[in-house]
Design an enzyme around this catalytic site. Structure first.
Site, PDB file in Angstrom:
ATOM      1  N   PRO A  21      11.180   7.217  19.843  1.00 16.90           N
ATOM      2  CA  PRO A  21       9.541   6.881  19.349  1.00 16.90           C
ATOM      3  C   PRO A  21       9.952   7.365  17.797  1.00 16.90           C
ATOM      4  CG  PRO A  21      10.152   9.057  20.421  1.00 16.90           C
ATOM      5  CD  PRO A  21      11.664   8.407  19.930  1.00 16.90           C
ATOM      6  N   ASN A  22       9.171   6.249  17.108  1.00 18.64           N
ATOM      7  CA  ASN A  22       8.100   5.421  15.432  1.00 18.64           C
ATOM      8  C   ASN A  22       8.828   6.393  14.881  1.00 18.64           C
ATOM      9  OD1 ASN A  22       5.955   7.017  16.641  1.00 18.64           O
ATOM     10  ND2 ASN A  22       6.733   9.024  16.842  1.00 18.64           N
ATOM     11  N   ARG A  29       6.181   5.855   7.689  1.00 19.25           N
ATOM     12  CA  ARG A  29       6.075   7.204   7.818  1.00 19.25           C
ATOM     13  C   ARG A  29       5.994   8.422   7.578  1.00 19.25           C
ATOM     14  NH1 ARG A  29       8.700  10.095  13.111  1.00 19.25           N
ATOM     15  NH2 ARG A  29       7.147  11.690  13.208  1.00 19.25           N
ATOM     16  N   TYR A  34      10.747  11.156   5.204  1.00 21.03           N
ATOM     17  CA  TYR A  34      11.713  10.237   6.218  1.00 21.03           C
ATOM     18  C   TYR A  34      12.464   9.464   4.993  1.00 21.03           C
ATOM     19  CZ  TYR A  34       9.536  12.298  10.500  1.00 21.03           C
ATOM     20  OH  TYR A  34       9.366  12.850  11.501  1.00 21.03           O
ATOM     21  N   ASN A  84      19.343   8.163  16.905  1.00 20.94           N
ATOM     22  CA  ASN A  84      18.567   9.279  16.551  1.00 20.94           C
ATOM     23  C   ASN A  84      17.087   9.563  18.057  1.00 20.94           C
ATOM     24  OD1 ASN A  84      15.800  11.124  15.273  1.00 20.94           O
ATOM     25  ND2 ASN A  84      16.714   9.966  13.323  1.00 20.94           N
ATOM     26  N   ALA A  87      11.571  12.225  18.761  1.00 20.31           N
ATOM     27  CA  ALA A  87      10.910  13.165  19.894  1.00 20.31           C
ATOM     28  C   ALA A  87      10.889  13.895  20.700  1.00 20.31           C
ATOM     29  CB  ALA A  87       9.078  13.180  19.683  1.00 20.31           C
ATOM     30  N   GLU A 108      24.192  13.083  17.973  1.00 17.10           N
ATOM     31  CA  GLU A 108      22.762  13.386  17.397  1.00 17.10           C
ATOM     32  C   GLU A 108      22.642  13.267  16.217  1.00 17.10           C
ATOM     33  OE1 GLU A 108      19.272  17.047  17.927  1.00 17.10           O
ATOM     34  OE2 GLU A 108      21.432  17.137  19.018  1.00 17.10           O
ATOM     35  N   HIS A 110      18.989  13.003  13.127  1.00 12.98           N
ATOM     36  CA  HIS A 110      18.106  13.430  11.971  1.00 12.98           C
ATOM     37  C   HIS A 110      17.765  13.377  10.717  1.00 12.98           C
ATOM     38  CE1 HIS A 110      17.077  14.766  16.038  1.00 12.98           C
ATOM     39  NE2 HIS A 110      17.562  15.710  15.792  1.00 12.98           N
ATOM     40  N   ARG A 117      11.184  22.492   9.926  1.00 10.34           N
ATOM     41  CA  ARG A 117      10.146  21.914   9.886  1.00 10.34           C
ATOM     42  C   ARG A 117       9.480  22.940  10.840  1.00 10.34           C
ATOM     43  NH1 ARG A 117      10.654  16.194  11.221  1.00 10.34           N
ATOM     44  NH2 ARG A 117       8.207  16.058  10.472  1.00 10.34           N
TER      45      ARG A 117
END
Length: 153
Positions: A21-22, A29, A34, A84, A87, A108, A110, A117
């Site tokens: 998502p996103n 964004r 990012y 990725n 969330a 995985e 990111h 964060r």
């Protein structure tokens, strides 16, 4: 002869990148976190860096569609998955269970260093099911994941 066989096996490697998502909003964004490049702009650069590897890309904002895609490709259709989960990383036991059921390794990734964060981003529900985790190197995290999967062959 063995060098030829290795080259042919290597050329048949297929890696599936799956973004959650996103991540369709990359470049727009929170560019301070990012970056300013969209994934659609980054993907051809990644593909050209690995000309002997077929790299496919899929993105969805819907958890079930991510699971469907992993189940579709995770049983002999690809050599590995770069995931990725966005969330969903921090909430999805369903993704964890899916990853554990696959025949291919999952890395995985990111873009940001999630450990620098918010505290809720420090816990990953999928890390223990993945072959490894790469975070904090911007879009280059995907390159590092592809390199890790290439080492699997």
């Amino acid at each position: 002869m063995s060098a030829v066989l290795r080259t042919n096996c290597f050329m048949s490697m297929k890696i599936q990148i799956i973004n959650g998502p996103n991540l369709n909003m990359l470049g727009r964004r929170e560019p301070g976190i990012y970056g300013q490049m969209s994934f659609d702009d980054y993907l051809p650069k990644l593909q050209s860096r690995f000309p002997n590897v077929e790299i496919d890309y899929y993105q969805s904002n819907i958890e079930g569609e991510l699971i469907d895609k992993m189940q579709q490709v995770g049983f002999g259709q690809c050599s590995g998955i770069v995931l990725n989960a966005g969330a969903y990383t921090h909430t999805s036991i369903a993704l964890h269970d899916c990853i554990r059921s696959l025949q291919c390794p999952v890395i995985e990734v990111h873009i940001s260093n999630v450990h620098q964060r918010e505290a809720f981003r420090h816990q990953s529900m999928i890390s223990s099911a993945c072959r490894g985790v790469i975070c904090g190197f911007g879009l280059d995290s995907y390159r590092l994941a592809v390199e890790a999967l290439r080492g699997e062959k």
